[in-house]
Design a protein around this motif. Structure first.
Motif, PDB file in Angstrom:
ATOM      1  N   ILE A  73      41.172  51.228  42.209  1.00 31.29           N
ATOM      2  CA  ILE A  73      40.262  50.421  41.999  1.00 31.29           C
ATOM      3  C   ILE A  73      40.960  49.770  41.351  1.00 31.29           C
ATOM      4  CG2 ILE A  73      38.453  49.984  39.937  1.00 31.29           C
ATOM      5  CD1 ILE A  73      37.160  52.290  41.092  1.00 31.29           C
ATOM      6  N   SER A  74      42.250  49.586  40.195  1.00 31.43           N
ATOM      7  CA  SER A  74      43.184  49.067  40.138  1.00 31.43           C
ATOM      8  C   SER A  74      43.812  48.424  40.917  1.00 31.43           C
ATOM      9  CB  SER A  74      43.736  49.930  39.202  1.00 31.43           C
ATOM     10  OG  SER A  74      44.901  48.752  38.551  1.00 31.43           O
ATOM     11  N   LEU A  75      44.224  48.418  41.644  1.00 29.26           N
ATOM     12  CA  LEU A  75      44.979  47.592  42.969  1.00 29.26           C
ATOM     13  C   LEU A  75      44.438  46.963  43.240  1.00 29.26           C
ATOM     14  CD1 LEU A  75      47.693  47.497  44.215  1.00 29.26           C
ATOM     15  CD2 LEU A  75      47.219  49.024  45.298  1.00 29.26           C
ATOM     16  N   ARG A  76      43.100  46.674  44.050  1.00 28.85           N
ATOM     17  CA  ARG A  76      42.164  46.538  44.510  1.00 28.85           C
ATOM     18  C   ARG A  76      41.614  45.040  43.335  1.00 28.85           C
ATOM     19  NH1 ARG A  76      38.903  50.587  45.872  1.00 28.85           N
ATOM     20  NH2 ARG A  76      37.791  50.633  44.770  1.00 28.85           N
ATOM     21  N   THR A  77      41.280  45.357  41.765  1.00 28.60           N
ATOM     22  CA  THR A  77      41.269  44.663  40.726  1.00 28.60           C
ATOM     23  C   THR A  77      42.534  43.291  40.818  1.00 28.60           C
ATOM     24  OG1 THR A  77      39.778  45.499  39.806  1.00 28.60           O
ATOM     25  CG2 THR A  77      40.658  44.025  38.451  1.00 28.60           C
ATOM     26  N   LYS A  78      43.682  43.634  40.898  1.00 35.01           N
ATOM     27  CA  LYS A  78      45.037  42.925  40.431  1.00 35.01           C
ATOM     28  C   LYS A  78      45.323  41.675  41.949  1.00 35.01           C
ATOM     29  CE  LYS A  78      47.447  46.011  37.822  1.00 35.01           C
ATOM     30  NZ  LYS A  78      48.273  47.258  37.661  1.00 35.01           N
ATOM     31  N   ALA A  82      44.630  37.963  41.745  1.00 29.42           N
ATOM     32  CA  ALA A  82      46.274  37.433  42.181  1.00 29.42           C
ATOM     33  C   ALA A  82      45.977  36.597  43.378  1.00 29.42           C
ATOM     34  CB  ALA A  82      47.324  38.790  42.746  1.00 29.42           C
ATOM     35  N   ARG A  83      44.743  36.594  44.049  1.00 26.73           N
ATOM     36  CA  ARG A  83      44.190  35.348  44.893  1.00 26.73           C
ATOM     37  C   ARG A  83      43.283  34.091  44.458  1.00 26.73           C
ATOM     38  NH1 ARG A  83      40.199  38.988  49.225  1.00 26.73           N
ATOM     39  NH2 ARG A  83      39.414  38.669  47.240  1.00 26.73           N
ATOM     40  N   ALA A  84      42.447  34.916  43.440  1.00 25.97           N
ATOM     41  CA  ALA A  84      41.832  33.569  43.181  1.00 25.97           C
ATOM     42  C   ALA A  84      43.038  33.079  41.948  1.00 25.97           C
ATOM     43  CB  ALA A  84      41.218  34.430  42.077  1.00 25.97           C
ATOM     44  N   LYS A  89      40.951  29.159  41.467  1.00 24.07           N
ATOM     45  CA  LYS A  89      39.805  29.380  40.757  1.00 24.07           C
ATOM     46  C   LYS A  89      40.047  29.633  39.238  1.00 24.07           C
ATOM     47  CE  LYS A  89      37.464  31.478  44.751  1.00 24.07           C
ATOM     48  NZ  LYS A  89      36.944  32.716  45.699  1.00 24.07           N
ATOM     49  N   VAL A  90      39.652  29.040  38.349  1.00 24.57           N
ATOM     50  CA  VAL A  90      39.512  28.906  36.779  1.00 24.57           C
ATOM     51  C   VAL A  90      38.424  30.444  36.721  1.00 24.57           C
ATOM     52  CG1 VAL A  90      38.919  28.014  34.813  1.00 24.57           C
ATOM     53  CG2 VAL A  90      39.128  26.509  36.964  1.00 24.57           C
TER      54      VAL A  90
END
Length: 104
Positions: A73-78, A82-84, A89-90
């Motif tokens: 979950i942490s990896l997906r969030t990071k 990063a993609r945003a 994206k703000v």
């Protein structure tokens, strides 16, 4: 005389906030050791009992699975953050003062 029982929720370990993954697993290991040292039985809501050797290994495996779930979950969030950022994206709330007045 039966050992006192201490209730434990397995699910809580995968949803707790804060702390590092390694420390959470260490905390679980220390809790199990303390329970053994003091003669406590750790029980969970699903029928797990640390006094039963067969259940003890199930508790260890479930703790490891919960730790892996948190890591993923942490990896997906990071990755998504990063993609945003790459897409410009703000995030967060807007600044209260966008252009501070110049000192004149």
């Amino acid at each position: 005389m039966a050992a006192p029982a201490v209730g434990v929720s397995r699910r809580a370990s995968s949803h707790e906030e804060g702390g590092s993954l390694g420390l959470r697993q260490l905390d679980f290991a220390q809790l199990v050791k303390r329970a053994n040292d003091y003669g406590w039985r750790l029980l969970d809501c699903e029928g797990g009992d640390s006094s039963d050797p067969n259940q003890r290994i199930v508790m260890d495996v479930e703790n490891s699975v919960a730790a892996e779930e948190k890591r993923r979950i942490s990896l997906r969030t990071k990755e998504r953050l990063a993609r945003a950022r790459r897409e410009g994206k703000v995030r967060g709330r807007p600044r209260l003062i966008t252009n501070p007045p110049s000192a004149a």
